[in-house]
Motif scaffolding. Structure first.
Motif, PDB file in Angstrom:
ATOM      1  N   VAL A 248       0.833  -1.209   0.000  1.00 54.39           N
ATOM      2  CA  VAL A 248       0.000   0.000   0.000  1.00 54.39           C
ATOM      3  C   VAL A 248       0.865   1.255   0.000  1.00 54.39           C
ATOM      4  O   VAL A 248       0.644   2.191  -0.784  1.00 54.39           O
ATOM      5  N   ILE A 249       1.879   1.284   0.866  1.00 56.73           N
ATOM      6  CA  ILE A 249       2.751   2.467   0.934  1.00 56.73           C
ATOM      7  C   ILE A 249       3.566   2.603  -0.350  1.00 56.73           C
ATOM      8  O   ILE A 249       3.739   3.705  -0.877  1.00 56.73           O
ATOM      9  N   HIS A 250       4.043   1.475  -0.870  1.00 54.26           N
ATOM     10  CA  HIS A 250       4.827   1.528  -2.103  1.00 54.26           C
ATOM     11  C   HIS A 250       3.978   1.972  -3.286  1.00 54.26           C
ATOM     12  O   HIS A 250       4.451   2.665  -4.183  1.00 54.26           O
ATOM     13  N   MET A 251       2.714   1.580  -3.283  1.00 52.72           N
ATOM     14  CA  MET A 251       1.792   1.991  -4.345  1.00 52.72           C
ATOM     15  C   MET A 251       1.666   3.509  -4.387  1.00 52.72           C
ATOM     16  O   MET A 251       1.547   4.107  -5.454  1.00 52.72           O
ATOM     17  N   CYS A 252       1.720   4.129  -3.217  1.00 54.79           N
ATOM     18  CA  CYS A 252       1.550   5.588  -3.133  1.00 54.79           C
ATOM     19  C   CYS A 252       2.844   6.344  -3.405  1.00 54.79           C
ATOM     20  O   CYS A 252       2.850   7.344  -4.126  1.00 54.79           O
ATOM     21  N   PHE A 253       3.955   5.846  -2.832  1.00 54.19           N
ATOM     22  CA  PHE A 253       5.212   6.595  -2.906  1.00 54.19           C
ATOM     23  C   PHE A 253       6.075   6.200  -4.096  1.00 54.19           C
ATOM     24  O   PHE A 253       6.829   7.018  -4.616  1.00 54.19           O
ATOM     25  N   GLY A 254       6.019   4.939  -4.507  1.00 55.41           N
ATOM     26  CA  GLY A 254       6.752   4.515  -5.700  1.00 55.41           C
ATOM     27  C   GLY A 254       8.191   4.121  -5.469  1.00 55.41           C
ATOM     28  O   GLY A 254       8.585   3.023  -5.803  1.00 55.41           O
ATOM     29  N   SER A 255       8.984   4.992  -4.894  1.00 58.32           N
ATOM     30  CA  SER A 255      10.413   4.727  -4.744  1.00 58.32           C
ATOM     31  C   SER A 255      10.679   3.566  -3.799  1.00 58.32           C
ATOM     32  O   SER A 255      10.214   3.549  -2.656  1.00 58.32           O
ATOM     33  N   VAL A 256      11.444   2.571  -4.265  1.00 66.58           N
ATOM     34  CA  VAL A 256      11.765   1.406  -3.450  1.00 66.58           C
ATOM     35  C   VAL A 256      12.564   1.817  -2.217  1.00 66.58           C
ATOM     36  O   VAL A 256      12.248   1.424  -1.084  1.00 66.58           O
ATOM     37  N   ILE A 294       3.293  -1.916 -10.435  1.00 61.38           N
ATOM     38  CA  ILE A 294       2.145  -1.904 -11.346  1.00 61.38           C
ATOM     39  C   ILE A 294       2.405  -0.906 -12.464  1.00 61.38           C
ATOM     40  O   ILE A 294       2.116  -1.158 -13.625  1.00 61.38           O
ATOM     41  N   LEU A 295       3.020   0.214 -12.099  1.00 64.63           N
ATOM     42  CA  LEU A 295       3.457   1.201 -13.079  1.00 64.63           C
ATOM     43  C   LEU A 295       4.983   1.220 -13.110  1.00 64.63           C
ATOM     44  O   LEU A 295       5.633   0.845 -12.120  1.00 64.63           O
ATOM     45  N   PRO A 296       5.592   1.646 -14.206  1.00 61.16           N
ATOM     46  CA  PRO A 296       7.055   1.623 -14.315  1.00 61.16           C
ATOM     47  C   PRO A 296       7.793   2.353 -13.192  1.00 61.16           C
ATOM     48  O   PRO A 296       8.854   1.905 -12.755  1.00 61.16           O
TER      49      PRO A 296
END
Length: 347
Positions: A248-256, A294-296
């Protein structure tokens, strides 16, 4: 390589082999993509299927890079450092993550085969490939020196717990020797100029955030404020919970790396009362964060390959694969990793 499926399999095999030799997924992926470009051209593969091959090259780099500690020199050591005071060396990483990530790679490979079927059967012209290989000629002296230093690096990486030298110092030593005259001559001043100092500083800061958060009590505050009051005692429920929070957090922030800096310290504080090894919450969170996209922009290994001039794929392919694979992540952490860690006595 005789058909489309064998091309997909060969991509994963090549990625695995090169993971031992090249400690970063991007150059490996672009190197394999250059090989696939020859295959695509010689076999007359249509653009629609070439896109699927390109997507496979960059997607394979994610789970395979997590098999070895040196598979991704930018973020694997960051995860390993987060397990302090427990030390995770090269062999410990392989013991803990090796089998689960091999299984993750196999799952990824079969999902690609199912979701991205070729529009027509592929017939690879082996003569064209043989001609291209013949043009390379025998190994040059500089290539032999490179092979020597790379093999030595692998040996020193694998035996880090024996000689006690951190893999970072080993890598620096090998790089310096590659730059030395006569014995090296591989790296030039231009090569050193390409070192991304900003990225190194960012990684250092990312590690420091977790340590400072622990020392100041910030991690504990986040865990107590945002997470449930009680910790799930069932290991499968705990694994699913950590995975869900990370996704959930990664979905929002993106950066690993940014999400690792948020989730891992919080989960360490959250599970501190359980008395389990810090490796467990750290590696569950890391698996969920790094394997999820899910997105690049969710993973730089996918982002660098996006576009016609790189891996040829777009957001369409990422979404088509990423959505079902998000569900697979829960299987990976709860059904593969946790039972394996139970077997090896980590839990």
């Amino acid at each position: 390589m005789t058909n489309f499926r064998s091309i997909i399999v060969s991509i994963f095999v090549l990625t695995f082999i090169l993971t031992l030799l090249i400690p970063h997924p991007w150059p490996r992926a672009f190197l394999i993509m250059s090989v696939m470009a020859v295959v695509i051209k010689s076999a007359g593969i249509p653009h629609e299927d070439a896109v699927k091959i390109g997507f496979t090259v960059f997607t394979a780099s994610i789970p395979v890079s997590m098999i070895f500690l040196t598979g991704d020199a930018s973020i694997n050591p960051l995860a390993a450092a987060s397990t302090a005071p427990v030390t995770v060396g090269w062999m410990t990483w392989l013991k803990v993550m090796g089998l689960p990530m091999v299984i993750a790679s196999i799952i990824t490979m079969f999902m690609i085969m199912i979701l991205f079927r070729p529009t027509k059967e592929v017939s690879v012209n082996k003569d064209d490939i043989a001609v291209a290989r013949a043009k390379l000629g025998p190994m040059k002296p500089i290539e032999k020196r490179t092979a020597f230093w790379v093999v030595l690096a692998i040996i020193l990486w694998m035996t880090d717990t024996v000689h006690g030298i951190d893999i970072g110092w080993v890598t620096l030593f090998i790089a310096v020797m590659m730059a030395m005259p006569k014995v090296g001559g591989i790296l030039t001043p231009k090569s050193w100029g390409g070192v991304p100092v900003q990225t190194l500083l960012f990684l250092t800061a990312a590690v420091a955030i977790g340590r400072v958060g622990g020392a100041t009590g910030m991690n504990t505050w986040i865990a107590k404020t945002l997470l449930p009051a009680s910790v799930p005692s069932n290991m499968f429920v705990l694994g699913a919970f950590i995975t869900a929070i990370a996704v959930v957090i990664h979905m929002c922030f993106g950066s690993v790396i940014a999400v690792m800096g948020i989730v891992i310290p919080a989960m360490l504080a959250f599970t501190s009362s359980m008395g389990i090894s810090p490796i467990i919450p750290v590696f569950i969170a890391y698996t969920a964060i790094n394997c999820h996209f899910i997105l690049p922009f969710h993973n730089l290994a996918i982002l660098v390959g996006e576009g016609e001039e790189n891996g040829m794929y777009s957001e369409k392919e990422c979404i088509r694969f990423g959505v079902p694979f998000t569900v697979v992540l829960f299987i990976l952490t709860c059904v593969v990793e946790l039972p394996w860690w139970k077997i090896i006595g980590l839990w």
